[in-house]
Scaffold this active site. Sequence first.
Site, PDB file in Angstrom:
ATOM      1  N   LYS A   1      45.125  45.234  37.843  1.00  0.00           N
ATOM      2  CA  LYS A   1      44.225  44.407  37.031  1.00  0.00           C
ATOM      3  C   LYS A   1      44.800  44.213  35.619  1.00  0.00           C
ATOM      4  CE  LYS A   1      40.306  45.763  39.834  1.00  0.00           C
ATOM      5  NZ  LYS A   1      39.294  46.772  40.134  1.00  0.00           N
TER       6      LYS A   1
ATOM      7  N   GLN B   1      35.490  51.279  37.465  1.00  0.00           N
ATOM      8  CA  GLN B   1      36.063  51.346  38.809  1.00  0.00           C
ATOM      9  C   GLN B   1      35.247  52.301  39.679  1.00  0.00           C
ATOM     10  OE1 GLN B   1      38.612  49.420  39.806  1.00  0.00           O
ATOM     11  NE2 GLN B   1      38.733  50.284  41.869  1.00  0.00           N
TER      12      GLN B   1
ATOM     13  N   ASP C   1      31.957  42.291  37.166  1.00  0.00           N
ATOM     14  CA  ASP C   1      31.957  42.706  38.574  1.00  0.00           C
ATOM     15  C   ASP C   1      30.730  42.166  39.316  1.00  0.00           C
ATOM     16  OD1 ASP C   1      33.964  44.202  39.702  1.00  0.00           O
ATOM     17  OD2 ASP C   1      33.129  46.148  39.175  1.00  0.00           O
TER      18      ASP C   1
HETATM   19  N1  GUN Z   1      36.375  49.652  43.859  1.00  0.00           N
HETATM   20  C1  GUN Z   1      36.837  48.918  44.893  1.00  0.00           C
HETATM   21  N2  GUN Z   1      36.586  47.606  44.684  1.00  0.00           N
HETATM   22  C2  GUN Z   1      35.968  47.519  43.497  1.00  0.00           C
HETATM   23  C3  GUN Z   1      35.448  46.436  42.744  1.00  0.00           C
HETATM   24  O1  GUN Z   1      35.502  45.265  43.130  1.00  0.00           O
HETATM   25  N3  GUN Z   1      34.866  46.750  41.568  1.00  0.00           N
HETATM   26  C4  GUN Z   1      34.756  48.039  41.134  1.00  0.00           C
HETATM   27  N4  GUN Z   1      34.169  48.247  39.969  1.00  0.00           N
HETATM   28  N5  GUN Z   1      35.228  49.058  41.808  1.00  0.00           N
HETATM   29  C5  GUN Z   1      35.817  48.805  42.980  1.00  0.00           C
END
Ligand code: GUN
Length: 291
Positions: free
Chosen positions: A54, A98, A121
């Site tokens: 990211k 995350q 998100d």
């Molecule tokens: N863990 C796995 N996929 C995601 C996601 O799309 N967002 C977040 N915050 N954690 C994740």
Amino acid sequence: MTATILDGKAIAARLRAEIGAEVSTLRAAGGPQPGLATVLVGDDPASAVYVRNKHKACAEAGMHSVDIKLPASASQAELLALVAELNTRADVHGILVQLPLPAHIDAPSIIAAIAVTKDVDCLHPENVGLLAQKGRQPRFLPCTPAGVMHILQVSNTALAGANAVVLGRSNIVGMPLSLLLVSADATVTIAHSRTRDLPALCRTADVLVAAVGVPELVRADWVKPGSTVIDVGINRIADPAAKSGSRLVGDLAYAEVAERAGAITPVPGGVGPLTIAMLLQNTLHATQASQ
Ligand code: GUN
């Protein structure tokens, strides 16, 4: 029949280039540099890879990012204080905590503490509520579901009146994706571990999305010939023939499903790259909305 491979990497690269150009336009007009903050708690290696990707994508799109890592022992209070600080920072337009968080942390309270305008998100209950209501628009589309919808759109997959089956009911993928598919006028069935005769149900699907995290669950005889099959699973399995001793597979038995489907996404290089592109898009939108 051999399926058309839906190349998520290429689709995402185009989207990221467009987002990068929009960032340049915004900045040339005197706007702020979009900023994303990620919060990673603990040392789960898969999560660390996702977060690193990211940040790399942010830099490539001309965005700045704030990389916060806390030990697995971090407390609920520490995390809440951190989110509160990020909520007030002018250089942070999007916040991503995350998941999964360590077991001693109450993840829903942390997510609910994120400012709704920075919830890139789309996990905050208010944003999920807007997503779920007919006639309402969420501030942000949830990243992985929006990525799946983008792949379906660019591959000209007909959704109005189509039977869509979503395997999995997670907060991150299955449930919000089902809402987006309903908004696109598909007839949606959400299947899960208690669903009876999963293979028969899947065979009714014009669009089948697997998001359960079970390696190679979906077999060729589960798939309607000519249908579009999307694989959201990312599973690491042992492979003595691989140099690392393991390899990534999705939720589809890819080689055999590709013989029967009309279109299919690979793993890796399918939905995954779109998730990151959508996160960048949401961060850009958050920045534009903050102006
Ligand atoms: N863990 C796995 N996929 C995601 C996601 O799309 N967002 C977040 N915050 N954690 C994740």
